[in-house]
Design a protein around this motif. Structure first.
Motif, PDB file in Angstrom:
ATOM      1  N   GLN A  73     -23.004 -23.112  22.984  1.00 51.82           N
ATOM      2  CA  GLN A  73     -23.156 -23.749  21.689  1.00 51.82           C
ATOM      3  C   GLN A  73     -22.181 -23.266  20.627  1.00 51.82           C
ATOM      4  O   GLN A  73     -21.979 -23.942  19.641  1.00 51.82           O
ATOM      5  CB  GLN A  73     -24.582 -23.625  21.168  1.00 51.82           C
ATOM      6  CG  GLN A  73     -25.579 -24.284  22.073  1.00 51.82           C
ATOM      7  CD  GLN A  73     -26.989 -24.163  21.556  1.00 51.82           C
ATOM      8  OE1 GLN A  73     -27.226 -23.557  20.534  1.00 51.82           O
ATOM      9  NE2 GLN A  73     -27.923 -24.749  22.272  1.00 51.82           N
TER      10      GLN A  73
ATOM     11  N   ARG B 194     -23.695 -39.327  26.001  1.00 57.63           N
ATOM     12  CA  ARG B 194     -24.558 -38.638  26.956  1.00 57.63           C
ATOM     13  C   ARG B 194     -25.277 -37.439  26.348  1.00 57.63           C
ATOM     14  O   ARG B 194     -26.458 -37.222  26.593  1.00 57.63           O
ATOM     15  CB  ARG B 194     -23.712 -38.179  28.140  1.00 57.63           C
ATOM     16  CG  ARG B 194     -24.525 -37.544  29.229  1.00 57.63           C
ATOM     17  CD  ARG B 194     -23.734 -37.364  30.471  1.00 57.63           C
ATOM     18  NE  ARG B 194     -24.595 -36.833  31.510  1.00 57.63           N
ATOM     19  CZ  ARG B 194     -24.198 -36.526  32.700  1.00 57.63           C
ATOM     20  NH1 ARG B 194     -22.951 -36.727  33.032  1.00 57.63           N
ATOM     21  NH2 ARG B 194     -25.027 -36.044  33.584  1.00 57.63           N
ATOM     22  N   TYR B 195     -24.566 -36.605  25.565  1.00 55.96           N
ATOM     23  CA  TYR B 195     -25.133 -35.357  25.045  1.00 55.96           C
ATOM     24  C   TYR B 195     -25.417 -35.376  23.548  1.00 55.96           C
ATOM     25  O   TYR B 195     -26.003 -34.433  23.031  1.00 55.96           O
ATOM     26  CB  TYR B 195     -24.193 -34.186  25.344  1.00 55.96           C
ATOM     27  CG  TYR B 195     -24.015 -33.926  26.808  1.00 55.96           C
ATOM     28  CD1 TYR B 195     -25.050 -33.415  27.579  1.00 55.96           C
ATOM     29  CD2 TYR B 195     -22.804 -34.196  27.437  1.00 55.96           C
ATOM     30  CE1 TYR B 195     -24.890 -33.177  28.929  1.00 55.96           C
ATOM     31  CE2 TYR B 195     -22.630 -33.962  28.789  1.00 55.96           C
ATOM     32  CZ  TYR B 195     -23.674 -33.446  29.524  1.00 55.96           C
ATOM     33  OH  TYR B 195     -23.509 -33.215  30.854  1.00 55.96           O
TER      34      TYR B 195
ATOM     35  N   LEU C  25     -19.071 -38.561  26.434  1.00 57.74           N
ATOM     36  CA  LEU C  25     -19.816 -37.310  26.325  1.00 57.74           C
ATOM     37  C   LEU C  25     -20.750 -37.320  25.116  1.00 57.74           C
ATOM     38  O   LEU C  25     -21.877 -36.818  25.191  1.00 57.74           O
ATOM     39  CB  LEU C  25     -18.853 -36.119  26.246  1.00 57.74           C
ATOM     40  CG  LEU C  25     -18.164 -35.771  27.563  1.00 57.74           C
ATOM     41  CD1 LEU C  25     -17.029 -34.791  27.324  1.00 57.74           C
ATOM     42  CD2 LEU C  25     -19.146 -35.207  28.562  1.00 57.74           C
TER      43      LEU C  25
ATOM     44  N   ILE D  65     -22.456 -26.926  25.923  1.00 54.47           N
ATOM     45  CA  ILE D  65     -23.865 -27.207  25.694  1.00 54.47           C
ATOM     46  C   ILE D  65     -24.706 -25.938  25.880  1.00 54.47           C
ATOM     47  O   ILE D  65     -25.690 -25.731  25.189  1.00 54.47           O
ATOM     48  CB  ILE D  65     -24.360 -28.308  26.658  1.00 54.47           C
ATOM     49  CG1 ILE D  65     -23.540 -29.585  26.492  1.00 54.47           C
ATOM     50  CG2 ILE D  65     -25.829 -28.595  26.459  1.00 54.47           C
ATOM     51  CD1 ILE D  65     -23.610 -30.213  25.142  1.00 54.47           C
ATOM     52  N   THR D  66     -24.301 -25.068  26.769  1.00 52.78           N
ATOM     53  CA  THR D  66     -25.045 -23.841  27.040  1.00 52.78           C
ATOM     54  C   THR D  66     -24.769 -22.776  25.980  1.00 52.78           C
ATOM     55  O   THR D  66     -25.694 -22.186  25.432  1.00 52.78           O
ATOM     56  CB  THR D  66     -24.671 -23.278  28.427  1.00 52.78           C
ATOM     57  OG1 THR D  66     -24.878 -24.295  29.396  1.00 52.78           O
ATOM     58  CG2 THR D  66     -25.504 -22.069  28.775  1.00 52.78           C
TER      59      THR D  66
ATOM     60  N   MET E 257     -18.086 -29.467  32.836  1.00 55.12           N
ATOM     61  CA  MET E 257     -17.505 -30.354  31.824  1.00 55.12           C
ATOM     62  C   MET E 257     -15.975 -30.316  31.863  1.00 55.12           C
ATOM     63  O   MET E 257     -15.321 -31.346  31.703  1.00 55.12           O
ATOM     64  CB  MET E 257     -18.030 -29.990  30.434  1.00 55.12           C
ATOM     65  CG  MET E 257     -19.505 -30.308  30.258  1.00 55.12           C
ATOM     66  SD  MET E 257     -20.198 -29.742  28.686  1.00 55.12           S
ATOM     67  CE  MET E 257     -19.511 -30.962  27.575  1.00 55.12           C
TER      68      MET E 257
ATOM     69  N   VAL F 120     -22.033 -32.312  20.842  1.00 57.72           N
ATOM     70  CA  VAL F 120     -21.100 -31.870  21.877  1.00 57.72           C
ATOM     71  C   VAL F 120     -19.675 -31.726  21.343  1.00 57.72           C
ATOM     72  O   VAL F 120     -18.864 -31.039  21.936  1.00 57.72           O
ATOM     73  CB  VAL F 120     -21.145 -32.810  23.108  1.00 57.72           C
ATOM     74  CG1 VAL F 120     -20.404 -34.108  22.834  1.00 57.72           C
ATOM     75  CG2 VAL F 120     -20.583 -32.143  24.342  1.00 57.72           C
TER      76      VAL F 120
ATOM     77  N   MET G  58     -22.088 -24.836  33.125  1.00 55.10           N
ATOM     78  CA  MET G  58     -22.088 -26.156  32.496  1.00 55.10           C
ATOM     79  C   MET G  58     -20.712 -26.466  31.908  1.00 55.10           C
ATOM     80  O   MET G  58     -20.216 -27.587  32.008  1.00 55.10           O
ATOM     81  CB  MET G  58     -23.167 -26.205  31.398  1.00 55.10           C
ATOM     82  CG  MET G  58     -23.254 -27.521  30.699  1.00 55.10           C
ATOM     83  SD  MET G  58     -23.818 -28.785  31.841  1.00 55.10           S
ATOM     84  CE  MET G  58     -23.916 -30.171  30.763  1.00 55.10           C
TER      85      MET G  58
END
Length: 136
Positions: free
Chosen positions: A54, A93-94, A90, A51-52, A69, A98, A65
């Protein structure tokens, strides 16, 4: 004027306070004891996007992050959850971003239909130009 020095010191110290904390996730970099579970976890980690960062998978990223995970994936695999269950959780949630392999649904259909529509439009333009040159 006496208040100016502490204020400046607070601004100078702010970047130090913003430093990221050390990774505290228990399974971030520690493999599972069962080789089959570890293989399943690794396969899943390579298919999940950090997520950070990408552009990296959580298996390749050094971001905190991604470490969280990785730990989460290993913990859930060790608890007996399937990779599909973990991926679904996941994504819930994201979001679909993701995963590197999004499934077709109401939010991702443009990713799948867009290239086809562009190809059809280019083909239509090429066909009309060819027909127009044939007539003239």
């Amino acid at each position: 004027m006496k208040w100016l020095a502490p204020l400046l010191l607070a601004f100078v110290a702010q970047p130090l306070a913003a430093q990221e904390a050390a990774v505290t996730s228990p399974y971030a970099d520690r493999q599972l004891e069962d080789p089959a579970q570890e293989a399943a976890a690794r396969d899943l980690m390579h298919s999940l996007r950090c997520i950070t960062c990408q552009s990296q998978s959580i298996a390749d990223s050094d971001a905190p992050m991604a470490a969280d995970m990785r730990s989460l994936v290993r913990e859930r695999i060790a608890e007996g959850q399937s990779p599909d269950e973990i991926r679904d959780w996941l994504v819930e949630r994201y979001g679909a971003y993701v995963t590197f392999e999004p499934e077709l649904d109401t939010t991702t259909w443009p990713l799948f239909a867009g290239p086809l529509l562009i190809l059809l439009a280019v083909g239509g333009l090429a066909w009309s130009r060819i027909r127009r040159k044939g007539r003239g």
